[in-house]
Motif scaffolding. Structure first.
Motif, mmCIF file in Angstrom:
data_model
loop_
_atom_site.group_PDB
_atom_site.id
_atom_site.type_symbol
_atom_site.label_atom_id
_atom_site.label_comp_id
_atom_site.label_asym_id
_atom_site.label_seq_id
_atom_site.Cartn_x
_atom_site.Cartn_y
_atom_site.Cartn_z
ATOM 1 N N MET A 1 0.843 -1.201 0.000
ATOM 2 C CA MET A 1 0.000 0.000 0.000
ATOM 3 C C MET A 1 0.875 1.246 0.000
ATOM 4 O O MET A 1 1.876 1.321 0.704
ATOM 5 C CB MET A 1 -0.884 0.028 1.264
ATOM 6 C CG MET A 1 -1.895 1.155 1.287
ATOM 7 S SD MET A 1 -2.744 1.258 2.887
ATOM 8 C CE MET A 1 -3.484 -0.363 2.983
ATOM 9 N N LYS A 2 0.512 2.218 -0.769
ATOM 10 C CA LYS A 2 1.240 3.482 -0.791
ATOM 11 C C LYS A 2 1.016 4.215 0.530
ATOM 12 O O LYS A 2 0.090 3.935 1.274
ATOM 13 C CB LYS A 2 0.758 4.359 -1.945
ATOM 14 C CG LYS A 2 1.014 3.783 -3.324
ATOM 15 C CD LYS A 2 0.571 4.755 -4.378
ATOM 16 C CE LYS A 2 -0.922 4.980 -4.354
ATOM 17 N NZ LYS A 2 -1.380 5.883 -5.419
ATOM 18 N N ASN A 3 1.884 5.198 0.813
ATOM 19 C CA ASN A 3 1.757 5.961 2.046
ATOM 20 C C ASN A 3 0.799 7.127 1.855
ATOM 21 O O ASN A 3 1.175 8.288 1.966
ATOM 22 C CB ASN A 3 3.137 6.475 2.507
ATOM 23 C CG ASN A 3 4.029 5.329 2.922
ATOM 24 O OD1 ASN A 3 3.557 4.274 3.326
ATOM 25 N ND2 ASN A 3 5.323 5.543 2.825
ATOM 26 N N GLU A 4 -0.459 6.817 1.544
ATOM 27 C CA GLU A 4 -1.436 7.866 1.325
ATOM 28 C C GLU A 4 -1.690 8.624 2.617
ATOM 29 O O GLU A 4 -1.843 8.027 3.672
ATOM 30 C CB GLU A 4 -2.759 7.280 0.826
ATOM 31 C CG GLU A 4 -2.643 6.530 -0.493
ATOM 32 C CD GLU A 4 -2.673 5.031 -0.302
ATOM 33 O OE1 GLU A 4 -2.195 4.578 0.761
ATOM 34 O OE2 GLU A 4 -3.158 4.333 -1.191
ATOM 35 N N LEU A 5 -1.729 9.939 2.506
ATOM 36 C CA LEU A 5 -1.980 10.771 3.680
ATOM 37 C C LEU A 5 -3.440 11.195 3.735
ATOM 38 O O LEU A 5 -3.984 11.701 2.761
ATOM 39 C CB LEU A 5 -1.099 12.026 3.647
ATOM 40 C CG LEU A 5 0.288 11.962 4.282
ATOM 41 C CD1 LEU A 5 0.923 13.344 4.234
ATOM 42 C CD2 LEU A 5 0.237 11.479 5.723
ATOM 43 N N VAL A 6 -4.044 10.965 4.897
ATOM 44 C CA VAL A 6 -5.352 11.539 5.196
ATOM 45 C C VAL A 6 -5.092 12.843 5.928
ATOM 46 O O VAL A 6 -4.371 12.864 6.934
ATOM 47 C CB VAL A 6 -6.186 10.603 6.092
ATOM 48 C CG1 VAL A 6 -7.506 11.261 6.460
ATOM 49 C CG2 VAL A 6 -6.423 9.276 5.404
ATOM 50 N N VAL A 7 -5.621 13.939 5.439
ATOM 51 C CA VAL A 7 -5.422 15.240 6.080
ATOM 52 C C VAL A 7 -6.786 15.866 6.341
ATOM 53 O O VAL A 7 -7.599 15.995 5.425
ATOM 54 C CB VAL A 7 -4.573 16.192 5.206
ATOM 55 C CG1 VAL A 7 -4.326 17.506 5.942
ATOM 56 C CG2 VAL A 7 -3.246 15.539 4.830
ATOM 57 N N LYS A 8 -7.023 16.234 7.607
ATOM 58 C CA LYS A 8 -8.283 16.866 7.980
ATOM 59 C C LYS A 8 -8.002 18.067 8.867
ATOM 60 O O LYS A 8 -7.140 18.014 9.749
ATOM 61 C CB LYS A 8 -9.175 15.895 8.774
ATOM 62 C CG LYS A 8 -9.729 14.723 8.003
ATOM 63 C CD LYS A 8 -10.663 13.918 8.910
ATOM 64 C CE LYS A 8 -11.274 12.731 8.203
ATOM 65 N NZ LYS A 8 -12.193 11.975 9.115
ATOM 66 N N ASP A 9 -8.752 19.124 8.643
ATOM 67 C CA ASP A 9 -8.725 20.244 9.575
ATOM 68 C C ASP A 9 -9.210 19.736 10.928
ATOM 69 O O ASP A 9 -10.083 18.876 11.008
ATOM 70 C CB ASP A 9 -9.644 21.363 9.070
ATOM 71 C CG ASP A 9 -9.452 22.664 9.842
ATOM 72 O OD1 ASP A 9 -9.802 22.680 11.031
ATOM 73 O OD2 ASP A 9 -8.982 23.643 9.245
ATOM 74 N N ASN A 10 -8.648 20.252 12.010
ATOM 75 C CA ASN A 10 -9.044 19.791 13.336
ATOM 76 C C ASN A 10 -10.510 20.091 13.653
ATOM 77 O O ASN A 10 -11.103 19.471 14.536
ATOM 78 C CB ASN A 10 -8.137 20.393 14.410
ATOM 79 C CG ASN A 10 -6.790 19.690 14.463
ATOM 80 O OD1 ASN A 10 -6.602 18.663 13.803
ATOM 81 N ND2 ASN A 10 -5.862 20.226 15.218
ATOM 82 N N ILE A 11 -11.090 21.036 12.937
ATOM 83 C CA ILE A 11 -12.532 21.268 13.072
ATOM 84 C C ILE A 11 -13.289 19.993 12.714
ATOM 85 O O ILE A 11 -14.232 19.587 13.386
ATOM 86 C CB ILE A 11 -12.989 22.428 12.162
ATOM 87 C CG1 ILE A 11 -12.475 23.761 12.701
ATOM 88 C CG2 ILE A 11 -14.517 22.461 12.038
ATOM 89 C CD1 ILE A 11 -12.773 24.950 11.793
ATOM 90 N N LEU A 12 -12.822 19.329 11.644
ATOM 91 C CA LEU A 12 -13.475 18.104 11.200
ATOM 92 C C LEU A 12 -13.128 16.929 12.109
ATOM 93 O O LEU A 12 -13.972 16.075 12.382
ATOM 94 C CB LEU A 12 -13.062 17.793 9.760
ATOM 95 C CG LEU A 12 -13.912 16.793 8.978
ATOM 96 C CD1 LEU A 12 -15.386 17.170 9.023
ATOM 97 C CD2 LEU A 12 -13.426 16.709 7.543
#
Length: 310
Positions: A1-12
């Protein structure tokens, strides 16, 4: 698996919502796909997710992946989340409610889901100039509890200090996605939600978690979670291994137990289609018994007709 990044604002990250496991997984895949695409993400951008990618990422069968995408057309479109927004000075607090997606489509013959994020969601997954949390998708790919994924995200947003503040029980319930009527007794909350989630996080992710309870009198009113990163060697072994041992039947076993189940009254009475002959059910079962998920689901029936899993 690739090192996909999940990025979310801390609001979310700190929002209140209730998504089922497959729905959380689809949102995470859509976020990764949206961020990796060359086009700038807007509220008009269509993000595609394939059943094959879902199955590969979350270690499911293709059949389970197709079912997840298909159910999302109705279920995910109706899901909402809420968060607090401060406008002007800090005394002006607004509760904002939004859908996750504004449009969703599914092509059954292609096994492809198309998602268009709602306008409120887009800045919360692409805006990086403020407070945000990121983690590799592979860290949650083996979590099979919807509460484990949510708890992991909440914890990892406190990665720099290794512990959360004391979270009130009601705030924890809101963030983890519990309905008002679910698991009101503290012993049920711990037994069904908190402890299984922590067990999965400790087994499959890059952190090890413990928690402490805070009381007012005899009542538990708050929780604090402390965690630490696992060492590099342990982390690699966790990431690289398969989540569960796959159950494989030989061709001879498939033929034998397809026949036994088809002619087993207890099983056939529940699973035979209207007007279906025993031989027709047997043919369907021959195909089904090559599916690991099907074998696990009906393991008790298989044991009853003579299959020894040991």
């Amino acid at each position: 698996m690739k090192n996909e990044l999940v990025v979310k604002d801390n609001i979310l990250i700190n929002a209140s919502y209730n998504l089922e496991l497959t729905e959380q997984r689809l949102i995470l895949l859509a976020i990764v796909e949206a961020r990796e695409s060359q086009a700038k993400l807007t509220s008009d951008t269509v993000v595609q997710i394939s059943a094959q990618e879902y199955a590969k990422t979350f270690y499911t069968t293709n059949e389970a992946a197709y079912a997840a995408l298909k159910s999302a057309v109705n279920n995910l479109f109706e899901r909402k989340f809420s968060y607090k927004e401060y406008r002007g000075d800090q005394n002006k607090e607004f509760i904002v409610k939004s859908r996750w997606v504004s449009k969703i489509a599914y092509a059954d013959n292609l096994g492809v889901l198309e998602v268009t994020f709602a306008s409120d969601v887009v800045p919360l997954i692409i805006r990086l100039e403020k407070h945000f949390t990121s983690y590799q998708l592979k860290q949650v790919s083996q979590l099979s509890s919807k509460y484990a994924i949510r708890l992991y995200e909440i914890l990892i947003s406190w990665r720099e200090v290794g512990k959360t503040p004391v979270i009130t029980i009601q705030d924890f319930r809101n963030k983890i996605g519990l309905e008002n009527s679910e698991y009101l007794r503290m012993d049920n909350l711990k037994r069904i939600v908190i402890e299984p989630a922590i067990k999965q996080i400790n087994k499959y992710t890059d952190i090890y978690v413990e928690y402490e309870q805070f009381k007012s009198g005899r009542s538990i009113v708050g929780l604090q979670f402390r965690f630490k990163l696992k060492d590099f060697k342990m982390l690699n072994s966790i990431i690289d291994k398969e989540p569960e041992k796959q159950i494989k039947l030989t061709e001879k076993q498939i033929l034998l137990f397809a026949n036994k189940l088809a002619y087993d009254d207890a099983f056939a009475s529940k699973h035979a289609e209207v007007g279906e002959e025993y031989t027709d059910l047997e043919k369907r079962l021959i195909k089904k018994l090559s599916d690991n998920e099907f074998i696990k689901k009906y393991s008790k029936d298989l044991e009853r007709v003579g299959l020894n899993f040991k």
